[in-house]
Design a protein around this motif. Sequence first.
Motif, PDB file in Angstrom:
ATOM      1  N   GLU A  46      41.673  18.214  53.623  1.00 21.64           N
ATOM      2  CA  GLU A  46      42.297  19.499  53.267  1.00 21.64           C
ATOM      3  C   GLU A  46      43.372  19.817  54.292  1.00 21.64           C
ATOM      4  O   GLU A  46      43.080  20.059  55.459  1.00 21.64           O
ATOM      5  N   LEU A  47      44.638  19.788  53.832  1.00 20.72           N
ATOM      6  CA  LEU A  47      45.769  20.078  54.697  1.00 20.72           C
ATOM      7  C   LEU A  47      46.342  21.450  54.382  1.00 20.72           C
ATOM      8  O   LEU A  47      46.522  21.805  53.214  1.00 20.72           O
ATOM      9  N   ALA A  48      46.636  22.202  55.444  1.00 22.84           N
ATOM     10  CA  ALA A  48      47.282  23.502  55.301  1.00 22.84           C
ATOM     11  C   ALA A  48      48.777  23.309  55.546  1.00 22.84           C
ATOM     12  O   ALA A  48      49.171  22.643  56.507  1.00 22.84           O
ATOM     13  N   TYR A  49      49.590  23.878  54.675  1.00 21.95           N
ATOM     14  CA  TYR A  49      51.041  23.849  54.825  1.00 21.95           C
ATOM     15  C   TYR A  49      51.473  25.227  55.317  1.00 21.95           C
ATOM     16  O   TYR A  49      51.292  26.222  54.622  1.00 21.95           O
ATOM     17  N   ILE A  50      52.033  25.265  56.524  1.00 16.19           N
ATOM     18  CA  ILE A  50      52.431  26.520  57.160  1.00 16.19           C
ATOM     19  C   ILE A  50      53.935  26.510  57.358  1.00 16.19           C
ATOM     20  O   ILE A  50      54.498  25.536  57.864  1.00 16.19           O
ATOM     21  N   ARG A  51      54.591  27.601  56.964  1.00 10.81           N
ATOM     22  CA  ARG A  51      56.040  27.743  57.158  1.00 10.81           C
ATOM     23  C   ARG A  51      56.269  28.543  58.436  1.00 10.81           C
ATOM     24  O   ARG A  51      55.903  29.710  58.530  1.00 10.81           O
ATOM     25  N   GLY A  52      56.875  27.894  59.420  1.00 12.65           N
ATOM     26  CA  GLY A  52      57.149  28.531  60.706  1.00 12.65           C
ATOM     27  C   GLY A  52      58.365  29.437  60.646  1.00 12.65           C
ATOM     28  O   GLY A  52      59.037  29.562  59.617  1.00 12.65           O
ATOM     29  N   ALA A  53      58.692  30.046  61.787  1.00 19.11           N
ATOM     30  CA  ALA A  53      59.813  30.985  61.883  1.00 19.11           C
ATOM     31  C   ALA A  53      61.146  30.320  61.551  1.00 19.11           C
ATOM     32  O   ALA A  53      62.071  30.972  61.058  1.00 19.11           O
ATOM     33  N   SER A  54      61.260  29.022  61.787  1.00 16.78           N
ATOM     34  CA  SER A  54      62.508  28.301  61.513  1.00 16.78           C
ATOM     35  C   SER A  54      62.720  28.068  60.014  1.00 16.78           C
ATOM     36  O   SER A  54      63.792  27.664  59.599  1.00 16.78           O
ATOM     37  N   GLY A  55      61.652  28.282  59.216  1.00 16.69           N
ATOM     38  CA  GLY A  55      61.733  28.023  57.785  1.00 16.69           C
ATOM     39  C   GLY A  55      61.209  26.650  57.408  1.00 16.69           C
ATOM     40  O   GLY A  55      61.038  26.346  56.235  1.00 16.69           O
ATOM     41  N   ARG A  56      60.951  25.816  58.391  1.00 13.12           N
ATOM     42  CA  ARG A  56      60.410  24.482  58.126  1.00 13.12           C
ATOM     43  C   ARG A  56      58.894  24.558  58.043  1.00 13.12           C
ATOM     44  O   ARG A  56      58.258  25.296  58.779  1.00 13.12           O
ATOM     45  N   GLU A  57      58.337  23.758  57.143  1.00 12.37           N
ATOM     46  CA  GLU A  57      56.880  23.720  56.992  1.00 12.37           C
ATOM     47  C   GLU A  57      56.291  22.565  57.778  1.00 12.37           C
ATOM     48  O   GLU A  57      56.928  21.530  57.948  1.00 12.37           O
ATOM     49  N   PHE A  58      55.082  22.779  58.268  1.00 10.95           N
ATOM     50  CA  PHE A  58      54.349  21.721  58.934  1.00 10.95           C
ATOM     51  C   PHE A  58      52.924  21.746  58.411  1.00 10.95           C
ATOM     52  O   PHE A  58      52.499  22.718  57.782  1.00 10.95           O
ATOM     53  N   THR A  59      52.202  20.668  58.636  1.00  8.25           N
ATOM     54  CA  THR A  59      50.827  20.586  58.160  1.00  8.25           C
ATOM     55  C   THR A  59      49.863  20.539  59.332  1.00  8.25           C
ATOM     56  O   THR A  59      50.205  20.099  60.433  1.00  8.25           O
ATOM     57  N   THR A  60      48.665  21.009  59.056  1.00  4.63           N
ATOM     58  CA  THR A  60      47.558  20.928  59.990  1.00  4.63           C
ATOM     59  C   THR A  60      46.281  20.900  59.165  1.00  4.63           C
ATOM     60  O   THR A  60      46.311  21.192  57.964  1.00  4.63           O
ATOM     61  N   SER A  61      45.198  20.586  59.784  1.00  2.00           N
ATOM     62  CA  SER A  61      43.920  20.635  59.086  1.00  2.00           C
ATOM     63  C   SER A  61      43.647  22.082  58.668  1.00  2.00           C
ATOM     64  O   SER A  61      43.894  23.020  59.429  1.00  2.00           O
ATOM     65  N   ALA A  62      43.128  22.255  57.474  1.00  2.11           N
ATOM     66  CA  ALA A  62      42.808  23.616  57.003  1.00  2.11           C
ATOM     67  C   ALA A  62      41.780  24.273  57.922  1.00  2.11           C
ATOM     68  O   ALA A  62      41.751  25.503  58.034  1.00  2.11           O
ATOM     69  N   ALA A  63      40.964  23.483  58.603  1.00  2.00           N
ATOM     70  CA  ALA A  63      39.965  24.020  59.521  1.00  2.00           C
ATOM     71  C   ALA A  63      40.623  24.630  60.768  1.00  2.00           C
ATOM     72  O   ALA A  63      39.996  25.423  61.480  1.00  2.00           O
ATOM     73  N   ASN A  64      41.894  24.317  61.035  1.00  2.00           N
ATOM     74  CA  ASN A  64      42.599  24.834  62.205  1.00  2.00           C
ATOM     75  C   ASN A  64      43.330  26.143  61.941  1.00  2.00           C
ATOM     76  O   ASN A  64      44.026  26.635  62.827  1.00  2.00           O
ATOM     77  N   VAL A  65      43.211  26.705  60.757  1.00  2.00           N
ATOM     78  CA  VAL A  65      43.960  27.903  60.387  1.00  2.00           C
ATOM     79  C   VAL A  65      43.125  29.146  60.625  1.00  2.00           C
ATOM     80  O   VAL A  65      41.976  29.230  60.194  1.00  2.00           O
ATOM     81  N   GLU A  66      43.730  30.106  61.323  1.00  2.00           N
ATOM     82  CA  GLU A  66      43.089  31.403  61.542  1.00  2.00           C
ATOM     83  C   GLU A  66      44.125  32.509  61.362  1.00  2.00           C
ATOM     84  O   GLU A  66      45.322  32.232  61.477  1.00  2.00           O
ATOM     85  N   PRO A  67      43.677  33.734  61.078  1.00  2.00           N
ATOM     86  CA  PRO A  67      44.637  34.829  60.940  1.00  2.00           C
ATOM     87  C   PRO A  67      45.387  35.057  62.246  1.00  2.00           C
ATOM     88  O   PRO A  67      44.801  34.950  63.330  1.00  2.00           O
ATOM     89  N   ALA A  68      46.676  35.345  62.168  1.00  2.00           N
ATOM     90  CA  ALA A  68      47.468  35.679  63.357  1.00  2.00           C
ATOM     91  C   ALA A  68      47.277  37.165  63.653  1.00  2.00           C
ATOM     92  O   ALA A  68      47.134  37.974  62.744  1.00  2.00           O
ATOM     93  N   HIS A  69      47.265  37.499  64.921  1.00  2.00           N
ATOM     94  CA  HIS A  69      47.055  38.911  65.306  1.00  2.00           C
ATOM     95  C   HIS A  69      48.296  39.525  65.878  1.00  2.00           C
ATOM     96  O   HIS A  69      49.125  39.028  66.436  1.00  2.00           O
TER      97      HIS A  69
END
Length: 69
Positions: A46-69
């Motif tokens: 399970e890969l999470a696709y995250i769009r960073g501030a630059s607009g580019r997306e990167f992937t990480t394990s879905a287990a590594n995703v947490e809400p930003a505070h």
Amino acid sequence: MSEPYEYVPHRLLRRRVRDIASGVEGELMAVINENVSDTGVERWVELAYIRGASGREFTTSAANVEPAH
């Protein structure tokens, strides 16, 4: 499975998240169950696709995703 991927529902879709592996924050665009094998043996991750501030997306394990505070 005949497809090399499938979309997975996630409670943080379209929300600001943090990748705990890198510390980078962005918007969670999708979580996809992907066959990452380049051999005949399937390996699903399970890969999470995250769009960073630059607009580019990167992937990480879905287990590594947490809400930003």
